[in-house]
Design an enzyme around this catalytic site. Structure first.
Site, PDB file in Angstrom:
ATOM      1  N   PRO B 205      37.168  38.158  36.710  1.00 24.30           N
ATOM      2  CA  PRO B 205      37.070  37.750  35.315  1.00 24.30           C
ATOM      3  C   PRO B 205      37.566  36.347  34.998  1.00 24.30           C
ATOM      4  CG  PRO B 205      38.989  39.142  35.603  1.00 24.30           C
ATOM      5  CD  PRO B 205      38.324  39.056  36.946  1.00 24.30           C
ATOM      6  N   CYS B 206      38.120  35.629  35.963  1.00 26.71           N
ATOM      7  CA  CYS B 206      38.749  34.364  35.559  1.00 26.71           C
ATOM      8  C   CYS B 206      37.762  33.309  35.093  1.00 26.71           C
ATOM      9  CB  CYS B 206      39.706  33.828  36.606  1.00 26.71           C
ATOM     10  SG  CYS B 206      39.163  34.057  38.278  1.00 26.71           S
TER      11      CYS B 206
END
Lengths: 312, 257
Positions: B205-206
């Protein structure tokens, strides 16, 4: 008494001889007796070969392997030692280290959790703290060389994936502290390597020489503290953003952090005997301890405070 | 969620979500897709004394066929209702029908436009059918404050497939290199599902926050609500494409600006 942080500033980890030349390839770690004691914490483990597997190859009398495991380490890092013992004992193991897995009383152990955390959960928490007198030691773990339970354990390619997972935790901790992962992503390859090498070779100076910089966070107060809280009985892990300071900018205590997520188990004001305790590294810290101090000095190498809740 | 999750929110719409933002977003998405794809809302109790939380799930059947000439196979998708990993008889019937039709119709009826992939599969046997049952979950990440796409894929016998097979079956060929090289350890890895606590693959998700922030800047919705309502559609049209789930292109056109 642990040093308490000044208001609004990030307190330094307990240090006297601070590091000089940070340009050397291995920065030596600052003096920090608390971090050192945690680093040196260990658990004696008795590894026994799964009985069914042993019987299937006609070896039922294989001696256990006793090993003093570092609490801050991972089972993946022990596998080569464990395997060597059983191979020496005449187990003809042709497969991969990636097929090796461990269980305690039938529950597969998550290799991506630090060993100390696994013992705190499966040994101490499961016995509601009764094992704190050492009665569960040596920890009796069963080793398997086949039938890796892919529905229960993350598939491993042995040590490499463990390193990847470890670095992902470091990245997530950085994100929680700073709102971006820039610091970790900008770390040089050799700096990242220093962290993992320090851990995997049990070299405190090598590890903390680099980890100190992450904990110091350039003197900037963390937005949120990397904390994971484990309730009994396979409850979803609690990972909620926890600011280290309250609305007035005052540093929070561990009690306040726990109260935010578990108000019934950890009321702000105790009205009777405590119904629950918070355990980190097998000990019950004083809940009036500053949370930011605990984060900087008592975290596991993956930069998280893994707090196991013991229900009395 | 505690009030601390609101501490760092901007007054306007933000690419970072609180849990309650997330819930608004997924419920809007559920409504938007109700005629297209059978996403389900799964409710659970994080622990005693906490309000219920939820996440979205979707089970999709991906089938492919390859002939003895070895060359092409087509992956198209069919949706199953419900969230089971086993194939129930009604869906098996559907699969059998599709198997019959496949001989005549090269590209099966798609719920999703423009979603075909054509990996080359080498196989020396006669025409066989393989299908995978893929579960997709959209779960909130309290650390990154964005949705995360978790998924697992199973063969017909219930066996889970490996990361390598994930790349080969779900990731469009032209994307594989980029995703493998993304981030510290590739864009796809395994993690404990935050609710189910069993291994699931997931998309890191970064990158989500910078991506959504860029979109927010470019489309500048002054009305916070509509940004939330189109959040999942927008996010999934980027994230999901990489692994075999997306949104119909007409939906993206309608919601994105």
């Amino acid at each position: 008494m642990p040093p308490q942080p000044a208001q609004g500033k990030t307190p330094t980890a307990a240090s006297s001889n601070s590091t000089s030349a940070n340009n050397t390839s291995t920065t030596s770690a600052p003096h920090n007796p608390i971090a050192k004691v945690i680093w040196e914490g260990s658990i004696p483990i008795q590894f026994s070969w799964d009985k069914a597997e042993a019987a299937a190859v006609g070896s039922s009398a294989v001696e256990s392997f006793f090993y003093e495991a570092q609490r801050c380490s991972y089972f993946s890092l022990l596998t080569s030692h464990v395997r060597k013992h059983f191979v020496d004992m005449a187990l003809h193991f042709i497969g991969d280290d990636a097929e090796v897995w461990y269980d305690y009383e039938g529950t597969p152990l998550k290799w991506h959790y630090p060993i100390g955390l696994l013992y705190d959960i499966h040994g101490l928490q499961a016995s509601s703290g009764r094992g704190m007198n050492g009665s569960l030691l040596p920890w009796k773990v069963t080793v398997h060389f086949q039938n890796f339970p892919v529905d229960k354990l993350i598939k491993t390619q042995a040590v490499d994936i463990c390193k990847d997972y470890f670095m992902a935790m470091i990245k997530e901790a950085d994100y929680l502290r700073n709102g971006t992962t820039k610091k970790v992503m900008n770390m040089s390859k050799s700096d990242q390597t220093q962290l993992w090498d320090g851990l995997s070779s049990n070299n405190y100076d090598r590890f903390w020489g680099m980890n100190y910089k992450l904990m110091q966070n350039d003197g900037v107060m963390a937005r949120n503290l990397p904390i994971r809280i484990y309730l009994p009985e396979n409850c979803p892990v609690i990972q909620e953003p926890s600011s280290p300071v309250d609305d007035k900018g005052q540093p929070k205590t561990l009690r306040q952090i726990l109260n935010a997520s578990l108000p019934n188990l950890f009321p702000l004001v105790e009205t009777g005997p405590p119904v629950a305790e918070a355990m980190i590294h097998g000990v019950i810290p004083n809940l009036d301890t500053s949370a930011i101090w605990a984060s900087q000095n008592m975290s596991y190498p993956d930069n998280f405070l893994h707090v196991v809740i013991i229900i009395k | 969620m505690t009030s601390e999750t609101h501490q760092h929110r901007q007054s306007g719409p933000s690419a970072r979500l609180s849990y309650s933002d997330f819930e608004v977003a997924i419920k809007a998405f559920l409504h938007q897709t109700r005629h297209h794809t059978p996403w389900s809302y799964v409710e659970y109790s994080p622990r005693r004394g906490q309000p219920l939380q939820g996440y979205l799930t979707l089970t999709k059947l991906i089938h492919s066929h390859h002939t003895s000439s070895g060359a092409t196979s087509t992956i198209t998708g069919t949706f199953l209702t419900g969230t089971t990993t086993t194939i129930d008889p009604a869906d098996q019937l559907l699969l059998d029908e599709l198997a019959e039709q496949l001989e005549d119709i090269p590209d099966g009826d798609d719920y999703e436009q423009g979603e075909e992939t054509d990996p080359v599969v080498e196989n020396s046997s006669a025409t066989t059918f393989d299908y995978l049952s893929v579960n997709y979950h959209i779960v909130f990440s309290p650390s990154y404050q964005v949705p995360v796409l978790y998924f697992n894929a199973y063969r017909p016998d219930g066996a889970a497939i490996s990361l390598e097979e994930i790349y080969e079956s779900l990731v469009p060929e032209e994307w594989r290199g980029a995703i493998r090289n993304a981030g510290l350890n590739g864009g796809i890895s395994q993690q404990d599902h935050p609710v189910l606590n069993t291994p699931y693959f997931y998309m890191h998700p970064c990158e989500t926050v910078p991506l959504m922030e860029t979109i927010l800047q470019n489309n500048g919705s002054p009305n916070g609500t509509s940004f939330l309502e189109s959040y999942i559609v927008t996010w999934l049209s980027f994230t999901g494409q990489a692994i075999g789930v997306s949104v119909p292109t007409d939906m993206v056109a309608a919601n994105g600006q």
